[in-house]
Design an enzyme around this catalytic site. Structure first.
Site, PDB file in Angstrom:
ATOM      1  N   GLY A  43    -102.682 -38.478 -27.887  1.00  0.00           N
ATOM      2  CA  GLY A  43    -101.254 -38.706 -28.131  1.00  0.00           C
ATOM      3  C   GLY A  43    -100.956 -40.187 -28.304  1.00  0.00           C
ATOM      4  O   GLY A  43    -100.378 -40.615 -29.310  1.00  0.00           O
ATOM      5  N   ALA A  44    -101.405 -40.980 -27.330  1.00  0.00           N
ATOM      6  CA  ALA A  44    -101.141 -42.424 -27.385  1.00  0.00           C
ATOM      7  C   ALA A  44    -101.852 -43.064 -28.574  1.00  0.00           C
ATOM      8  O   ALA A  44    -101.286 -43.917 -29.265  1.00  0.00           O
ATOM      9  CB  ALA A  44    -101.581 -43.078 -26.077  1.00  0.00           C
ATOM     10  N   ASN A 185    -110.580 -31.440 -37.690  1.00  0.00           N
ATOM     11  CA  ASN A 185    -111.886 -31.745 -38.273  1.00  0.00           C
ATOM     12  C   ASN A 185    -112.664 -30.436 -38.469  1.00  0.00           C
ATOM     13  O   ASN A 185    -112.179 -29.354 -38.146  1.00  0.00           O
ATOM     14  CB  ASN A 185    -112.635 -32.791 -37.426  1.00  0.00           C
ATOM     15  CG  ASN A 185    -113.003 -32.286 -36.040  1.00  0.00           C
ATOM     16  OD1 ASN A 185    -113.038 -31.075 -35.789  1.00  0.00           O
ATOM     17  ND2 ASN A 185    -113.274 -33.199 -35.127  1.00  0.00           N
ATOM     18  N   ASP A 247    -118.519 -47.659 -34.989  1.00  0.00           N
ATOM     19  CA  ASP A 247    -118.068 -46.797 -33.897  1.00  0.00           C
ATOM     20  C   ASP A 247    -116.952 -45.905 -34.459  1.00  0.00           C
ATOM     21  O   ASP A 247    -115.893 -46.406 -34.836  1.00  0.00           O
ATOM     22  CB  ASP A 247    -117.545 -47.683 -32.756  1.00  0.00           C
ATOM     23  CG  ASP A 247    -116.953 -46.890 -31.603  1.00  0.00           C
ATOM     24  OD1 ASP A 247    -117.055 -45.643 -31.618  1.00  0.00           O
ATOM     25  OD2 ASP A 247    -116.384 -47.515 -30.681  1.00  0.00           O
ATOM     26  N   ALA A 250    -111.821 -42.668 -32.490  1.00  0.00           N
ATOM     27  CA  ALA A 250    -110.434 -42.817 -32.969  1.00  0.00           C
ATOM     28  C   ALA A 250    -110.288 -42.776 -34.492  1.00  0.00           C
ATOM     29  O   ALA A 250    -109.211 -43.057 -35.017  1.00  0.00           O
ATOM     30  CB  ALA A 250    -109.758 -44.073 -32.425  1.00  0.00           C
ATOM     31  N   ALA A 251    -111.349 -42.397 -35.218  1.00  0.00           N
ATOM     32  CA  ALA A 251    -111.222 -42.268 -36.686  1.00  0.00           C
ATOM     33  C   ALA A 251    -110.155 -41.231 -37.013  1.00  0.00           C
ATOM     34  O   ALA A 251    -109.228 -41.486 -37.795  1.00  0.00           O
ATOM     35  CB  ALA A 251    -112.555 -41.869 -37.308  1.00  0.00           C
ATOM     36  N   GLY A 252    -110.291 -40.053 -36.388  1.00  0.00           N
ATOM     37  CA  GLY A 252    -109.336 -38.974 -36.650  1.00  0.00           C
ATOM     38  C   GLY A 252    -107.923 -39.357 -36.219  1.00  0.00           C
ATOM     39  O   GLY A 252    -106.955 -39.112 -36.952  1.00  0.00           O
ATOM     40  N   ASP A 253    -107.803 -39.978 -35.053  1.00  0.00           N
ATOM     41  CA  ASP A 253    -106.467 -40.357 -34.557  1.00  0.00           C
ATOM     42  C   ASP A 253    -105.811 -41.379 -35.494  1.00  0.00           C
ATOM     43  O   ASP A 253    -104.608 -41.317 -35.761  1.00  0.00           O
ATOM     44  CB  ASP A 253    -106.565 -40.941 -33.137  1.00  0.00           C
ATOM     45  CG  ASP A 253    -106.936 -39.878 -32.106  1.00  0.00           C
ATOM     46  OD1 ASP A 253    -106.704 -38.683 -32.384  1.00  0.00           O
ATOM     47  OD2 ASP A 253    -107.442 -40.244 -31.032  1.00  0.00           O
TER      48      ASP A 253
HETATM   49  P1  ADP Z   1    -112.493 -36.889 -35.997  1.00  0.00           P
HETATM   50  O1  ADP Z   1    -112.593 -38.277 -35.432  1.00  0.00           O
HETATM   51  O2  ADP Z   1    -111.275 -36.160 -35.550  1.00  0.00           O
HETATM   52  O3  ADP Z   1    -113.747 -36.066 -35.883  1.00  0.00           O
HETATM   53  P2  ADP Z   1    -113.280 -37.384 -38.749  1.00  0.00           P
HETATM   54  O4  ADP Z   1    -114.607 -37.822 -38.245  1.00  0.00           O
HETATM   55  O5  ADP Z   1    -113.248 -36.222 -39.676  1.00  0.00           O
HETATM   56  O6  ADP Z   1    -112.243 -37.107 -37.571  1.00  0.00           O
HETATM   57  O7  ADP Z   1    -112.611 -38.663 -39.473  1.00  0.00           O
HETATM   58  C1  ADP Z   1    -111.297 -38.690 -39.930  1.00  0.00           C
HETATM   59  C2  ADP Z   1    -111.237 -39.513 -41.207  1.00  0.00           C
HETATM   60  O8  ADP Z   1    -111.737 -40.829 -40.934  1.00  0.00           O
HETATM   61  C3  ADP Z   1    -112.096 -38.996 -42.349  1.00  0.00           C
HETATM   62  O9  ADP Z   1    -111.397 -38.035 -43.129  1.00  0.00           O
HETATM   63  C4  ADP Z   1    -112.412 -40.260 -43.132  1.00  0.00           C
HETATM   64  O10 ADP Z   1    -111.345 -40.572 -44.029  1.00  0.00           O
HETATM   65  C5  ADP Z   1    -112.465 -41.332 -42.039  1.00  0.00           C
HETATM   66  N1  ADP Z   1    -113.860 -41.563 -41.603  1.00  0.00           N
HETATM   67  C6  ADP Z   1    -114.518 -41.000 -40.575  1.00  0.00           C
HETATM   68  N2  ADP Z   1    -115.800 -41.426 -40.502  1.00  0.00           N
HETATM   69  C7  ADP Z   1    -115.958 -42.296 -41.527  1.00  0.00           C
HETATM   70  C8  ADP Z   1    -117.055 -43.100 -42.015  1.00  0.00           C
HETATM   71  N3  ADP Z   1    -118.262 -43.064 -41.429  1.00  0.00           N
HETATM   72  N4  ADP Z   1    -116.841 -43.895 -43.100  1.00  0.00           N
HETATM   73  C9  ADP Z   1    -115.623 -43.936 -43.695  1.00  0.00           C
HETATM   74  N5  ADP Z   1    -114.552 -43.228 -43.297  1.00  0.00           N
HETATM   75  C10 ADP Z   1    -114.722 -42.394 -42.231  1.00  0.00           C
END
Ligand code: ADP
Length: 306
Positions: A43-44, A185, A247, A250-253
């Site tokens: 959330g944060a 995801n 690392d 937090a990619a998804g967030d």
């Molecule tokens: P979560 O962290 O929820 O598992 P994802 O891994 O699917 O989510 O990542 C969310 C978004 O972040 C992806 O759709 C993509 O756009 C970006 N992303 C994630 N990993 C990478 C990566 N290794 N290189 C570039 N973009 C990335």
């Protein structure tokens, strides 16, 4: 330009990360190498991503009565997030005890604490704010009954509901009409809908089936393979940017917060998805969770150089 108003009803955590040579066995005590305190909670994190991307953000959540509450509230303040509806509960603040061994393998014990006590009554207090928002953004780290209640308030006022069902949990068919956009995801898509995804094509097919079953639109993120967005009329594949990932925490967030912060009435969805992809690509090139989430200017500048 009008700033989008996003209300997040969700979790606030402190991650306590311990590095160890090897995970302890049951009954064993070991000496850790280093302890890092890192503000988190989906959330944060998403609230911060949305705020740094330019939205006006209100956080509805809860912290406990321990020493972790203060620093977490300061982080919200530091990101100019309205926290008038963050409650104080007579329990611990949400904590994630994360242990990482030398191979990078994690074990995580989540102590929900105050997040587990976030109630319908707490959301009721924020109902006018929710009603006046453009977007209500939710995840799955608070009680489901509270989430459903918040979604109902939003729906009754024509506020767009974005749900990130993480961690995964089943969604009843009767709850489908409450969701305008489901963002998840590939693992969550499998756990919730039984859809096995190993390619972008699989994700498109899964998205279509989910939409045909009654959820208005779906956005499935596929890590370095990008994302797919599906609604009844269109389907869009957005590749991820090629970056050196350091690392992926937090990619998804970051992706979700950035996506939620842009007004889809004024921008083409392709551009919004590109903006969110850029935001998360920047995040994965840096170590850390909230500290790695970029701001709007940085994202726009980064995109100009592409
Ligand atoms: P979560 O962290 O929820 O598992 P994802 O891994 O699917 O989510 O990542 C969310 C978004 O972040 C992806 O759709 C993509 O756009 C970006 N992303 C994630 N990993 C990478 C990566 N290794 N290189 C570039 N973009 C990335």
């Amino acid at each position: 330009m009008k700033v989008l108003k996003v209300t997040v009803v969700g979790s606030i955590n402190m991650d306590v990360v311990n590095r160890v040579r090897e995970h302890p066995l049951p009954g064993e005590t070991i000496i850790g190498e280093q302890t890092i305190y890192s503000p988190g909670g989906k959330g944060a994190n998403q609230a911060i991503a949305a705020a740094r991307s330019g939205a006006e953000v209100c956080m509805v959540g809860a912290v406990g009565n321990d020493a972790f509450a203060g620093p977490l509230l300061e982080v919200l303040d530091g990101n100019e997030i309205d926290r008038s509806f963050v409650q104080h509960k007579e329990t611990n603040t949400g904590l994630a005890f994360i242990t990482v061994n030398q191979k990078g393998e994690n074990t995580i014990v989540l102590s929900q604490g105050a997040n587990g006590l976030l109630s319908k009554e707490d959301v009721f207090l924020a109902q006018n704010t929710i009603a006046a928002s453009d977007v209500l953004l939710l995840q799955n780290e608070i009680p489901w009954a509270t989430t459903v209640y918040a979604m109902k308030i939003a729906k009754a006022h024509g506020v767009k509901v974005i749900l990130n069902p993480a961690p995964a949990r089943k969604i009843e068919q009767a709850e489908y009409p409450l969701i305008d956009l489901l963002v998840m995801n590939e693992l969550e898509t499998k756990e919730i809908f039984g859809e096995e995804i190993v390619s972008v094509k699989d994700a498109l097919a899964a998205g279509k089936r989910i939409v045909q079953n009654g959820i208005q639109s779906v956005l499935i993120t596929l890590g370095e393979s990008g994302s797919v967005h599906v609604d009844l009329e269109n389907e869009l594949c957005t590749p991820a940017f090629g970056v050196k990932a350091v690392d992926t925490t937090a990619a998804g967030d970051t992706f979700i917060g950035a996506f939620a912060s842009v007004d889809l009435k004024k921008s083409r969805i392709e551009e919004v998805l590109r903006f969110a992809s850029a935001a998360s690509a920047i995040t994965v090139t840096r170590q850390g969770a909230q500290s790695s989430i970029p701001g709007k200017e940085e994202i726009e500048h980064w995109l100009e150089e592409k």
